[in-house]
Design an enzyme around this catalytic site. Structure first.
Site, mmCIF file in Angstrom:
data_model
loop_
_atom_site.group_PDB
_atom_site.id
_atom_site.type_symbol
_atom_site.label_atom_id
_atom_site.label_comp_id
_atom_site.label_asym_id
_atom_site.label_seq_id
_atom_site.Cartn_x
_atom_site.Cartn_y
_atom_site.Cartn_z
ATOM 1 N N LEU A 14 0.893 -1.129 -0.055
ATOM 2 C CA LEU A 14 -0.101 0.010 -0.007
ATOM 3 C C LEU A 14 0.825 1.243 0.122
ATOM 4 O O LEU A 14 0.624 2.382 -0.699
ATOM 5 C CB LEU A 14 -0.913 0.034 1.326
ATOM 6 C CG LEU A 14 -1.862 1.207 1.337
ATOM 7 C CD1 LEU A 14 -2.543 1.401 0.086
ATOM 8 C CD2 LEU A 14 -2.593 1.283 2.611
ATOM 9 N N TYR A 114 -3.469 -10.352 15.567
ATOM 10 C CA TYR A 114 -3.235 -9.265 14.596
ATOM 11 C C TYR A 114 -4.293 -8.587 14.667
ATOM 12 O O TYR A 114 -4.303 -7.312 14.819
ATOM 13 C CB TYR A 114 -3.077 -10.019 13.046
ATOM 14 C CG TYR A 114 -3.138 -9.159 12.026
ATOM 15 C CD1 TYR A 114 -2.139 -7.934 11.802
ATOM 16 C CD2 TYR A 114 -4.374 -8.922 11.380
ATOM 17 C CE1 TYR A 114 -2.329 -7.120 10.667
ATOM 18 C CE2 TYR A 114 -4.583 -8.274 10.263
ATOM 19 C CZ TYR A 114 -3.553 -7.065 10.062
ATOM 20 O OH TYR A 114 -3.831 -6.479 8.909
ATOM 21 N N LYS A 118 -4.767 -4.546 15.518
ATOM 22 C CA LYS A 118 -5.337 -3.391 14.654
ATOM 23 C C LYS A 118 -6.567 -2.428 15.304
ATOM 24 O O LYS A 118 -6.691 -1.308 14.932
ATOM 25 C CB LYS A 118 -5.876 -4.023 13.122
ATOM 26 C CG LYS A 118 -4.541 -4.627 12.449
ATOM 27 C CD LYS A 118 -3.340 -3.665 12.081
ATOM 28 C CE LYS A 118 -4.141 -2.607 11.016
ATOM 29 N NZ LYS A 118 -2.977 -1.776 10.405
ATOM 30 N N TRP A 136 -8.148 -7.870 2.387
ATOM 31 C CA TRP A 136 -7.564 -8.618 1.208
ATOM 32 C C TRP A 136 -6.851 -7.994 -0.159
ATOM 33 O O TRP A 136 -6.893 -8.096 -0.991
ATOM 34 C CB TRP A 136 -8.571 -9.501 0.551
ATOM 35 C CG TRP A 136 -9.409 -10.564 1.334
ATOM 36 C CD1 TRP A 136 -9.473 -10.420 2.824
ATOM 37 C CD2 TRP A 136 -10.239 -11.807 0.978
ATOM 38 N NE1 TRP A 136 -10.241 -11.367 3.398
ATOM 39 C CE2 TRP A 136 -10.860 -12.231 2.059
ATOM 40 C CE3 TRP A 136 -10.137 -12.372 -0.127
ATOM 41 C CZ2 TRP A 136 -11.576 -13.370 2.178
ATOM 42 C CZ3 TRP A 136 -11.019 -13.369 -0.323
ATOM 43 C CH2 TRP A 136 -11.804 -13.891 0.816
HETATM 44 N N1 LIG Z 1 -2.487 -7.019 3.263
HETATM 45 C C1 LIG Z 1 -3.783 -7.171 3.681
HETATM 46 O O1 LIG Z 1 -4.347 -8.052 3.280
HETATM 47 C C2 LIG Z 1 -4.514 -6.224 4.382
HETATM 48 C C3 LIG Z 1 -5.870 -6.438 4.786
HETATM 49 C C4 LIG Z 1 -6.439 -5.403 5.451
HETATM 50 C C5 LIG Z 1 -5.907 -4.328 5.699
HETATM 51 N N2 LIG Z 1 -4.502 -4.135 5.590
HETATM 52 C C6 LIG Z 1 -3.834 -2.976 6.481
HETATM 53 O O2 LIG Z 1 -3.208 -2.143 5.294
HETATM 54 C C7 LIG Z 1 -2.010 -1.510 5.636
HETATM 55 C C8 LIG Z 1 -1.207 -1.775 4.569
HETATM 56 O O3 LIG Z 1 -0.805 -3.004 4.368
HETATM 57 P P1 LIG Z 1 -0.009 -3.721 3.369
HETATM 58 O O4 LIG Z 1 -0.474 -4.734 2.762
HETATM 59 O O5 LIG Z 1 0.656 -2.688 2.411
HETATM 60 O O6 LIG Z 1 1.313 -4.363 4.111
HETATM 61 P P2 LIG Z 1 2.543 -4.585 3.842
HETATM 62 O O7 LIG Z 1 3.032 -4.864 2.377
HETATM 63 O O8 LIG Z 1 3.194 -5.905 4.884
HETATM 64 O O9 LIG Z 1 3.507 -3.389 4.086
HETATM 65 C C9 LIG Z 1 3.690 -2.671 5.520
HETATM 66 C C10 LIG Z 1 5.071 -2.241 5.638
HETATM 67 O O10 LIG Z 1 5.222 -1.786 6.720
HETATM 68 C C11 LIG Z 1 6.525 -1.930 7.186
HETATM 69 N N3 LIG Z 1 6.894 -1.932 8.522
HETATM 70 C C12 LIG Z 1 6.660 -3.113 9.360
HETATM 71 N N4 LIG Z 1 7.093 -2.726 10.658
HETATM 72 C C13 LIG Z 1 7.424 -1.542 10.541
HETATM 73 C C14 LIG Z 1 8.167 -0.610 11.621
HETATM 74 N N5 LIG Z 1 8.470 -1.072 12.974
HETATM 75 N N6 LIG Z 1 8.370 0.696 11.356
HETATM 76 C C15 LIG Z 1 8.352 0.935 9.980
HETATM 77 N N7 LIG Z 1 7.731 0.225 8.920
HETATM 78 C C16 LIG Z 1 7.445 -0.928 9.046
HETATM 79 C C17 LIG Z 1 7.076 -3.233 6.481
HETATM 80 O O11 LIG Z 1 8.239 -3.201 6.326
HETATM 81 P P3 LIG Z 1 8.927 -4.681 6.008
HETATM 82 O O12 LIG Z 1 8.641 -5.216 4.688
HETATM 83 O O13 LIG Z 1 10.528 -4.344 6.269
HETATM 84 O O14 LIG Z 1 8.518 -5.665 7.334
HETATM 85 C C18 LIG Z 1 6.242 -2.825 4.957
HETATM 86 O O15 LIG Z 1 7.139 -2.006 4.211
HETATM 87 C C19 LIG Z 1 -1.700 -1.865 7.347
HETATM 88 O O16 LIG Z 1 -2.028 -1.208 8.043
HETATM 89 C C20 LIG Z 1 -2.508 -3.499 7.375
HETATM 90 O O17 LIG Z 1 -2.744 -3.806 8.343
HETATM 91 C C21 LIG Z 1 -3.723 -5.209 5.020
#
Ligand SMILES: NC(=O)c1ccc[n+]([C@@H]2O[C@H](COP(=O)([O-])OP(=O)(O)OC[C@H]3O[C@@H](n4cnc5c(N)ncnc54)[C@H](OP(=O)(O)O)[C@@H]3O)[C@@H](O)[C@H]2O)c1
Length: 263
Positions: A14, A114, A118, A136
């Site tokens: 994202l 998790y 959240k 998702w």
């Molecule tokens: N993925 C899903 O299906 C989903 C669904 C609903 C809601 N969401 C929410 O949407 C948002 C974005 O998710 P996403 O899918 O883009 O997740 P993502 O691809 O896992 O990205 C999360 C990012 O946060 C970074 N991160 C982790 N720990 C950190 C820290 N301590 N300090 C700074 N950065 C940190 C990660 O870095 P590293 O890669 O180095 O760990 C990664 O770059 C999140 O809030 C998630 O909970 C996601």
């Protein structure tokens, strides 16, 4: 004075999409700011797009405190910049017992660690925040279901995929674009996910079909799959508050595949 927008977690799926949708924003990866620490000295913001998060749903069961440190502590640190904040929450805050789309007024009841972090993070975002619950997520980079299925599909004739969880696979590009509209709405919680819904098995079949792969999908249950964390059986999100409507999940899938970088 030009606006100072800051993106956290800019290396995530994202975060990268937000950096494209908001090209003038300062995009900070984890290396630039580990959000479990206070903001880097001198960082100023008029708007924080807080996409950094612990997203390893199963891993959070084994290490809930580290997940909380990132999701709850990180959100508090992002909010400490004192600027309006957009943060993304999850369909997993619901327990999935409903069989009609979850609305913003429905009561959360998270099933796993998790999801609990959240839900706490939603509160940690404070009063001047847009909390965007979505579901998702997939995009052309990072670890996600679309990329996993394409990798497995290239290796195997058949893949076993869960068929008793229903949700809306959401393309990060569509969500990032919609964020421009969300920041024009009053602060609050909004449900923003792709149109339509499906099971993971339906989604996998669509991925193989769109990618021209002959891989078969064997439909299995959540119990057969045996993931560490419990997940809601039904988590379709819809808005009763006029949040932006995203294109249908199949359109999002096509947009994702058109951009895919499998490196
Ligand atoms: N993925 C899903 O299906 C989903 C669904 C609903 C809601 N969401 C929410 O949407 C948002 C974005 O998710 P996403 O899918 O883009 O997740 P993502 O691809 O896992 O990205 C999360 C990012 O946060 C970074 N991160 C982790 N720990 C950190 C820290 N301590 N300090 C700074 N950065 C940190 C990660 O870095 P590293 O890669 O180095 O760990 C990664 O770059 C999140 O809030 C998630 O909970 C996601």
């Amino acid at each position: 004075m030009s606006e100072r927008r800051v993106i956290t977690g800019a290396g995530g799926q994202l975060g990268r999409a937000l950096a494209e949708a908001f090209p003038d924003a300062r995009a900070l990866t984890r290396a630039d700011w580990d959000v479990t620490y206070p903001p880097p000295e001198g960082l100023e913001a008029d708007l924080v797009l807080h996409a950094a998060a612990w997203t390893n749903v199963d891993g959070a069961e084994d290490d809930p405190q580290s997940a909380a440190a990132v999701n709850v502590g990180g959100t508090l640190n992002a909010a400490s910049l004192g600027a309006p904040l957009v943060t993304w929450s999850t369909d997993y805050v619901f327990d999935g017992t409903k069989r009609a789309p979850y609305l913003e007024s429905d009561a959360p009841a998270p099933l796993g660690a998790y999801a609990r972090t959240k839900l706490h993070a939603e509160a940690a975002a404070g009063e001047r925040a847009w909390v965007v619950r979505t579901s998702w997520l997939h995009g052309p980079t990072s670890r996600n279901f679309v990329r996993t299925m394409l990798r497995l599909g290239a290796e195997r004739d058949e893949v076993a995929v869960v068929d008793d969880q229903r949700g809306s696979p959401t393309y990060v590009g569509h969500l990032a674009e919609a964020t421009k509209e969300i920041i024009g709405l009053p602060y609050g919680v909004y449900h923003v996910a792709a149109g339509g819904d499906c099971t993971w098995a339906d989604f996998a079949e669509a991925i193989f079909e769109e990618a021209g792969l002959a891989t078969r999908v064997r439909r299995i249950t959540t119990a057969e799959f045996g993931a560490r964390a419990p997940r809601p059986a039904y988590s379709v999100l819809r808005s009763e508050k006029g949040a932006p409507e995203l294109p249908h999940w199949r359109e999002g899938l096509r947009a994702c595949l058109a951009r895919l970088d499998m490196s």
